[in-house]
Design a protein around this motif. Structure first.
Motif, PDB file in Angstrom:
ATOM      1  N   HIS A 111      -6.433   7.649  10.307  1.00 43.92           N
ATOM      2  CA  HIS A 111      -5.483   8.198  11.280  1.00 43.92           C
ATOM      3  C   HIS A 111      -4.276   8.825  10.584  1.00 43.92           C
ATOM      4  CE1 HIS A 111      -2.756   4.861  10.533  1.00 43.92           C
ATOM      5  NE2 HIS A 111      -3.785   4.031  10.658  1.00 43.92           N
ATOM      6  N   LEU A 112      -3.435   9.450  11.385  1.00 49.93           N
ATOM      7  CA  LEU A 112      -2.280  10.193  10.881  1.00 49.93           C
ATOM      8  C   LEU A 112      -0.958   9.520  11.220  1.00 49.93           C
ATOM      9  CD1 LEU A 112      -3.580  13.652  12.155  1.00 49.93           C
ATOM     10  CD2 LEU A 112      -3.519  12.938   9.752  1.00 49.93           C
ATOM     11  N   ALA A 113      -1.003   8.270  11.678  1.00 52.45           N
ATOM     12  CA  ALA A 113       0.216   7.628  12.170  1.00 52.45           C
ATOM     13  C   ALA A 113       1.322   7.566  11.129  1.00 52.45           C
ATOM     14  CB  ALA A 113      -0.108   6.222  12.667  1.00 52.45           C
ATOM     15  N   PHE A 114       0.967   7.445   9.853  1.00 55.15           N
ATOM     16  CA  PHE A 114       1.966   7.385   8.785  1.00 55.15           C
ATOM     17  C   PHE A 114       2.202   8.747   8.139  1.00 55.15           C
ATOM     18  CE2 PHE A 114       0.273   2.917   8.626  1.00 55.15           C
ATOM     19  CZ  PHE A 114       1.429   2.309   9.095  1.00 55.15           C
ATOM     20  N   GLY A 115       1.720   9.807   8.774  1.00 53.95           N
ATOM     21  CA  GLY A 115       1.825  11.122   8.179  1.00 53.95           C
ATOM     22  C   GLY A 115       0.741  11.322   7.134  1.00 53.95           C
ATOM     23  N   PHE A 116       0.970  12.295   6.256  1.00 56.34           N
ATOM     24  CA  PHE A 116       0.003  12.601   5.213  1.00 56.34           C
ATOM     25  C   PHE A 116       0.714  13.402   4.133  1.00 56.34           C
ATOM     26  CE2 PHE A 116      -3.878  14.780   3.521  1.00 56.34           C
ATOM     27  CZ  PHE A 116      -4.585  13.633   3.203  1.00 56.34           C
ATOM     28  N   GLY A 117       0.172  13.360   2.922  1.00 57.16           N
ATOM     29  CA  GLY A 117       0.770  14.153   1.849  1.00 57.16           C
ATOM     30  C   GLY A 117       1.931  13.437   1.183  1.00 57.16           C
ATOM     31  N   ILE A 118       2.798  14.210   0.532  1.00 55.65           N
ATOM     32  CA  ILE A 118       3.845  13.627  -0.302  1.00 55.65           C
ATOM     33  C   ILE A 118       4.894  12.868   0.496  1.00 55.65           C
ATOM     34  CG2 ILE A 118       3.544  15.381  -2.091  1.00 55.65           C
ATOM     35  CD1 ILE A 118       6.180  16.648  -1.112  1.00 55.65           C
ATOM     36  N   HIS A 119       5.007  13.153   1.785  1.00 58.32           N
ATOM     37  CA  HIS A 119       5.999  12.469   2.608  1.00 58.32           C
ATOM     38  C   HIS A 119       5.384  11.356   3.445  1.00 58.32           C
ATOM     39  CE1 HIS A 119       9.578  14.866   1.772  1.00 58.32           C
ATOM     40  NE2 HIS A 119       8.786  15.916   1.712  1.00 58.32           N
ATOM     41  N   GLN A 120       4.176  10.937   3.106  1.00 59.84           N
ATOM     42  CA  GLN A 120       3.567   9.836   3.843  1.00 59.84           C
ATOM     43  C   GLN A 120       4.464   8.606   3.778  1.00 59.84           C
ATOM     44  OE1 GLN A 120      -0.345   8.612   2.469  1.00 59.84           O
ATOM     45  NE2 GLN A 120      -1.039   8.392   4.581  1.00 59.84           N
ATOM     46  N   CYS A 121       4.500   7.858   4.872  1.00 62.57           N
ATOM     47  CA  CYS A 121       5.444   6.746   5.030  1.00 62.57           C
ATOM     48  C   CYS A 121       5.417   5.769   3.858  1.00 62.57           C
ATOM     49  CB  CYS A 121       5.120   6.016   6.320  1.00 62.57           C
ATOM     50  SG  CYS A 121       6.112   4.540   6.597  1.00 62.57           S
ATOM     51  N   LEU A 122       6.575   5.542   3.266  1.00 65.99           N
ATOM     52  CA  LEU A 122       6.711   4.599   2.156  1.00 65.99           C
ATOM     53  C   LEU A 122       6.407   3.166   2.577  1.00 65.99           C
ATOM     54  CD1 LEU A 122       9.935   5.580   0.183  1.00 65.99           C
ATOM     55  CD2 LEU A 122       7.711   5.065  -0.831  1.00 65.99           C
ATOM     56  N   GLY A 123       6.825   2.804   3.777  1.00 63.43           N
ATOM     57  CA  GLY A 123       6.740   1.410   4.204  1.00 63.43           C
ATOM     58  C   GLY A 123       5.481   1.060   4.966  1.00 63.43           C
ATOM     59  N   GLN A 124       4.435   1.855   4.823  1.00 59.50           N
ATOM     60  CA  GLN A 124       3.244   1.627   5.648  1.00 59.50           C
ATOM     61  C   GLN A 124       2.587   0.273   5.378  1.00 59.50           C
ATOM     62  OE1 GLN A 124      -0.349   4.110   4.388  1.00 59.50           O
ATOM     63  NE2 GLN A 124       1.316   5.299   3.512  1.00 59.50           N
ATOM     64  N   GLN A 125       2.592  -0.204   4.125  1.00 61.31           N
ATOM     65  CA  GLN A 125       1.975  -1.501   3.839  1.00 61.31           C
ATOM     66  C   GLN A 125       2.763  -2.636   4.490  1.00 61.31           C
ATOM     67  OE1 GLN A 125      -0.945  -1.546   2.686  1.00 61.31           O
ATOM     68  NE2 GLN A 125      -0.999   0.580   2.010  1.00 61.31           N
ATOM     69  N   LEU A 126       4.080  -2.511   4.486  1.00 59.08           N
ATOM     70  CA  LEU A 126       4.914  -3.514   5.144  1.00 59.08           C
ATOM     71  C   LEU A 126       4.645  -3.528   6.643  1.00 59.08           C
ATOM     72  CD1 LEU A 126       7.176  -5.597   5.093  1.00 59.08           C
ATOM     73  CD2 LEU A 126       8.824  -3.721   5.229  1.00 59.08           C
ATOM     74  N   ALA A 127       4.572  -2.361   7.255  1.00 67.50           N
ATOM     75  CA  ALA A 127       4.292  -2.286   8.688  1.00 67.50           C
ATOM     76  C   ALA A 127       2.942  -2.911   9.010  1.00 67.50           C
ATOM     77  CB  ALA A 127       4.321  -0.827   9.140  1.00 67.50           C
ATOM     78  N   ARG A 128       1.946  -2.664   8.175  1.00 68.67           N
ATOM     79  CA  ARG A 128       0.613  -3.216   8.425  1.00 68.67           C
ATOM     80  C   ARG A 128       0.640  -4.746   8.443  1.00 68.67           C
ATOM     81  NH1 ARG A 128      -1.351   1.600   5.235  1.00 68.67           N
ATOM     82  NH2 ARG A 128      -2.795   2.667   6.652  1.00 68.67           N
ATOM     83  N   VAL A 129       1.312  -5.346   7.468  1.00 68.88           N
ATOM     84  CA  VAL A 129       1.354  -6.806   7.405  1.00 68.88           C
ATOM     85  C   VAL A 129       2.103  -7.371   8.613  1.00 68.88           C
ATOM     86  CG1 VAL A 129       2.267  -8.784   6.112  1.00 68.88           C
ATOM     87  CG2 VAL A 129       1.098  -6.923   4.905  1.00 68.88           C
ATOM     88  N   GLU A 130       3.224  -6.777   8.973  1.00 72.40           N
ATOM     89  CA  GLU A 130       3.981  -7.237  10.137  1.00 72.40           C
ATOM     90  C   GLU A 130       3.136  -7.168  11.404  1.00 72.40           C
ATOM     91  OE1 GLU A 130       8.475  -6.165   9.994  1.00 72.40           O
ATOM     92  OE2 GLU A 130       7.442  -4.550   8.946  1.00 72.40           O
ATOM     93  N   LEU A 131       2.435  -6.053  11.587  1.00 76.99           N
ATOM     94  CA  LEU A 131       1.630  -5.866  12.787  1.00 76.99           C
ATOM     95  C   LEU A 131       0.428  -6.803  12.802  1.00 76.99           C
ATOM     96  CD1 LEU A 131       1.769  -1.968  12.892  1.00 76.99           C
ATOM     97  CD2 LEU A 131       2.828  -3.521  14.552  1.00 76.99           C
ATOM     98  N   GLN A 132      -0.235  -6.965  11.679  1.00 79.15           N
ATOM     99  CA  GLN A 132      -1.375  -7.886  11.622  1.00 79.15           C
ATOM    100  C   GLN A 132      -0.971  -9.292  12.039  1.00 79.15           C
ATOM    101  OE1 GLN A 132      -2.801  -7.616   7.588  1.00 79.15           O
ATOM    102  NE2 GLN A 132      -3.258  -5.427   7.777  1.00 79.15           N
ATOM    103  N   GLU A 133       0.117  -9.779  11.467  1.00 81.68           N
ATOM    104  CA  GLU A 133       0.550 -11.142  11.768  1.00 81.68           C
ATOM    105  C   GLU A 133       1.064 -11.258  13.198  1.00 81.68           C
ATOM    106  OE1 GLU A 133      -0.057 -13.649   9.937  1.00 81.68           O
ATOM    107  OE2 GLU A 133      -0.801 -12.503   8.227  1.00 81.68           O
TER     108      GLU A 133
END
Length: 408
Positions: free
Chosen positions: A345-367
């Motif tokens: 998906h494109l929720a975090f954008g794509f390319g050089i400006h892709q979201c820096l904090g995407q891994q943090l968001a994933r862990v927060e949402l999973q839990e």
């Protein structure tokens, strides 16, 4: 190949609103444009005309092509009164390109690796459980927005940046002003100034006595390398991370909860198989698409995109929401499938400006998903879906209140 400068048609002016009866779907006009294979021009409140890109492949192509520049691009083309002539701050992760942007990103990226974020998982689990404990011990109904969705990412990003959590009410207010597109430019400018002044004073203290937080580590590493980041640049970095780090995840928790409660069979599936949490998070990120009106870029030269030609200097908007519902790429994209296996998906954008904090968001949402639905198995909305007030005037889509209840 069509020359877009001579073959222009217009869509209704931005911002486009989602239909009240389908609050999780992209605006119908965006879906119509995507399905018609057209790239057309829209009039935007920011004072520009921008070409609207809606097909998944075209969005990815645009966002990874460095000729589509984010330099001086405002945070949204839907915000009136934007000054397009204003110089870009040297600390802007969002509005810099090339080596200037790469240097800033390299300074911060080590703080958001999968390994480092996984080290935060026990802390995130603990604060989620504490908030669920508090809800279960208190009266019903509960506003899940104020008691769960908002405080969890706020606590996490404050912990990461070394921002005192007791100051959260102020930056929540500042963030709300900056996220709303209908606040006048003077109010937005003054609010941003107050937030930056707060950060500058906080980081001057960290420069004198570094702690264990992200900003302190950036200060220490800069000194050790002989290339210290000035306080104004640290302020710009932290401001971006602070606002993005709690606004997006908080709204994703709230909206995903609402959407999943409309599909109890999917909640039952997640509750029975918690290992589905990673794919469940990716699916809700795809399905909801928080960035309401897309990502803005301008062409630095003539570029062919899809079957069209975009001229140098043209503004272009990548609609993440439309791309994430493109049935050329996703099977049955209008359906929530928590076990979806192909989900780029494109929720975090794509390319050089892709979201820096995407891994943090994933862990927060999973839990948050697993713990909320497991510990409160009878969770339900305390009002009808039609009674909820959604944020149609903000850069990040969300809900203003979320009354929920459960059986005891």
């Amino acid at each position: 190949m069509t020359d877009m400068s001579s073959a222009m048609s217009t869509t209704p002016a931005f911002p486009m609103e989602r239909a009240a009866e389908c609050p999780f779907d992209p605006p119908a006009e965006l879906a119509r444009l995507r399905d018609s294979d057209r790239i057309v021009q829209a009039a935007c409140p920011a004072g520009i005309d921008a070409w609207v890109v809606t097909r998944y492949e075209d969005v990815r192509t645009m966002l990874k092509d460095p000729r589509f520049s984010s330099h001086k691009a405002p945070s949204s083309h839907a915000t009136p009164g934007v000054d397009l002539t204003k110089e870009v701050s040297p600390g802007s992760l969002l509005q810099l390109d090339g080596e200037a942007h790469a240097k800033l990103r390299r300074a911060v990226i080590a703080e958001f690796t999968v390994r480092r974020i996984e080290q935060m998982r026990p802390y995130i689990q603990r604060i989620i459980d504490e908030h669920i404990d508090a809800m279960l011990a208190g009266p019903k109904p509960v506003d899940l927005w104020t008691e769960f969705a908002l405080p969890i990412p706020s606590l996490v990003i404050c912990e990461l940046l070394g921002v005192p959590y007791e100051d959260r009410h102020e930056f929540h207010e500042w963030s709300a002003v900056l996220m709303a597109i209908d606040n006048d430019p003077g109010t937005r400018f003054a609010t941003y100034g107050r937030l930056q002044q707060y950060m500058a004073e906080l980081f001057e203290g960290k420069a004198a006595e570094p702690g264990e937080d992200l900003i302190s580590r950036l200060i220490v590493r800069g000194r050790e390398s002989g290339e210290p980041l000035p306080i104004p640049i640290l302020v710009d970095i932290a401001t971006t991370l602070l606002i993005a780090g709690h606004e997006t995840t908080a709204n994703q928790i709230a909206l995903s909860t609402i959407a999943l409660l409309q599909h109890p069979e999917q909640v039952d599936r997640l509750r029975a198989e918690p290992s589905l949490a990673p794919s469940a998070v990716e699916e809700m990120l795809r399905y909801i698409s928080l960035v309401q009106w897309g990502l803005l870029r301008h062409a630095t030269e003539d570029i062919d995109l899809g079957n069209e030609k975009i001229r140098a200097g043209d503004w272009v908007v990548a609609s993440l929401a439309a791309g994430n519902r493109d049935d050329r790429f996703f099977d049955d994209p209008e359906t929530i499938d928590l076990g979806r296996t192909t989900n780029r998906h494109l929720a975090f954008g794509f390319g050089i400006h892709q979201c820096l904090g995407q891994q943090l968001a994933r862990v927060e949402l999973q839990e948050a998903f697993v713990r909320l639905f497991t510990r409160i198995p009878t969770l339900r909305l305390a009002v009808g879906l039609e009674e909820l007030e959604f944020k149609h005037n903000t850069l990040v889509y969300g809900v203003r209140k979320l009354p929920v209840t459960w059986e005891t």
